[in-house]
Design a protein around this motif. Structure first.
Motif, PDB file in Angstrom:
ATOM      1  N   PHE A  31     -14.443  67.856 104.043  1.00  0.00           N
ATOM      2  CA  PHE A  31     -13.601  67.836 105.248  1.00  0.00           C
ATOM      3  C   PHE A  31     -13.355  65.997 105.563  1.00  0.00           C
ATOM      4  O   PHE A  31     -14.178  65.485 106.307  1.00  0.00           O
TER       5      PHE A  31
ATOM      6  N   ALA B  57      -6.963  74.687 112.394  1.00  0.00           N
ATOM      7  CA  ALA B  57      -7.262  75.386 111.157  1.00  0.00           C
ATOM      8  C   ALA B  57      -8.768  74.761 110.381  1.00  0.00           C
ATOM      9  O   ALA B  57      -9.584  75.407 110.279  1.00  0.00           O
ATOM     10  N   LYS B  58      -8.564  73.506 110.664  1.00  0.00           N
ATOM     11  CA  LYS B  58      -9.631  72.650 109.860  1.00  0.00           C
ATOM     12  C   LYS B  58     -10.946  73.028 110.720  1.00  0.00           C
ATOM     13  O   LYS B  58     -11.958  73.032 110.348  1.00  0.00           O
ATOM     14  N   LYS B  60     -11.488  75.348 112.698  1.00  0.00           N
ATOM     15  CA  LYS B  60     -11.943  76.857 112.467  1.00  0.00           C
ATOM     16  C   LYS B  60     -12.814  76.851 111.260  1.00  0.00           C
ATOM     17  O   LYS B  60     -14.035  77.432 111.136  1.00  0.00           O
ATOM     18  N   GLU B  61     -12.379  76.125 110.119  1.00  0.00           N
ATOM     19  CA  GLU B  61     -13.159  76.363 108.854  1.00  0.00           C
ATOM     20  C   GLU B  61     -14.511  75.600 109.030  1.00  0.00           C
ATOM     21  O   GLU B  61     -15.362  75.970 108.633  1.00  0.00           O
ATOM     22  N   MET B  62     -14.453  74.687 109.717  1.00  0.00           N
ATOM     23  CA  MET B  62     -15.883  73.804 109.976  1.00  0.00           C
ATOM     24  C   MET B  62     -16.774  74.857 110.867  1.00  0.00           C
ATOM     25  O   MET B  62     -18.110  74.556 110.359  1.00  0.00           O
ATOM     26  N   CYS B  63     -16.419  75.254 111.862  1.00  0.00           N
ATOM     27  CA  CYS B  63     -17.301  76.280 112.313  1.00  0.00           C
ATOM     28  C   CYS B  63     -17.943  77.196 111.710  1.00  0.00           C
ATOM     29  O   CYS B  63     -19.045  77.515 111.727  1.00  0.00           O
ATOM     30  N   ASP B  64     -17.138  77.780 110.661  1.00  0.00           N
ATOM     31  CA  ASP B  64     -17.480  78.880 109.842  1.00  0.00           C
ATOM     32  C   ASP B  64     -18.445  78.411 109.002  1.00  0.00           C
ATOM     33  O   ASP B  64     -19.296  79.357 108.560  1.00  0.00           O
ATOM     34  N   LYS B  65     -18.017  77.323 108.351  1.00  0.00           N
ATOM     35  CA  LYS B  65     -18.949  76.817 107.260  1.00  0.00           C
ATOM     36  C   LYS B  65     -20.143  76.029 107.680  1.00  0.00           C
ATOM     37  O   LYS B  65     -21.262  76.086 106.759  1.00  0.00           O
TER      38      LYS B  65
END
Lengths: 82, 82
Positions: A31, B57-58, B60-65
């Protein structure tokens, strides 16, 4: 019954090593667009007060006495009926 | 530049010993009306994305990862221009 949502954050001038660490983690996951991360606390306090004004006064007192450290932290809150 | 405000909380069914401890502290300070305390994390992430949809979108991806543990935590976020 009222629900207080309390946000406790570090003052802007205070270093946030936890946030720096998370930022490092995000960058190492790819990121690259992340410029800064600051981490605070989010508390949900349920309390049985007679009215909203009384609930808000109690929550302010709780923050001043226990929930936030006034030397390095600031807080804000909202009280909703629940 | 966008600012994402991320709220990470324990799922309702998950025990929150930290919250119980804070509730005990509040009660021993005389706040008898407190019925429940739950504690979560509040993160402010600053990121340089081209538009809001991409920033969301980024995040959301950070939260999931990284930012939330999907086994015991849930998250929500809002993205504002900053």
């Amino acid at each position: 019954m009222y629900l207080a949502k309390v946000y406790v954050t570090l003052k802007p001038t205070v270093n946030d090593p936890q946030g720096r660490t998370v930022m490092g983690g995000l960058k190492s996951l790819g990121f690259d667009s992340v410029a800064d991360v600051r981490i605070g606390k989010y508390l949900e306090v349920r309390l049985g007060e007679a009215n909203r004004a009384q609930a808000e006064a109690k929550v302010k007192e709780m923050c001043d006495k226990l929930l936030a450290n006034p030397v390095i932290e600031q807080y804000r809150y909202e009280v909703v009926e629940a």
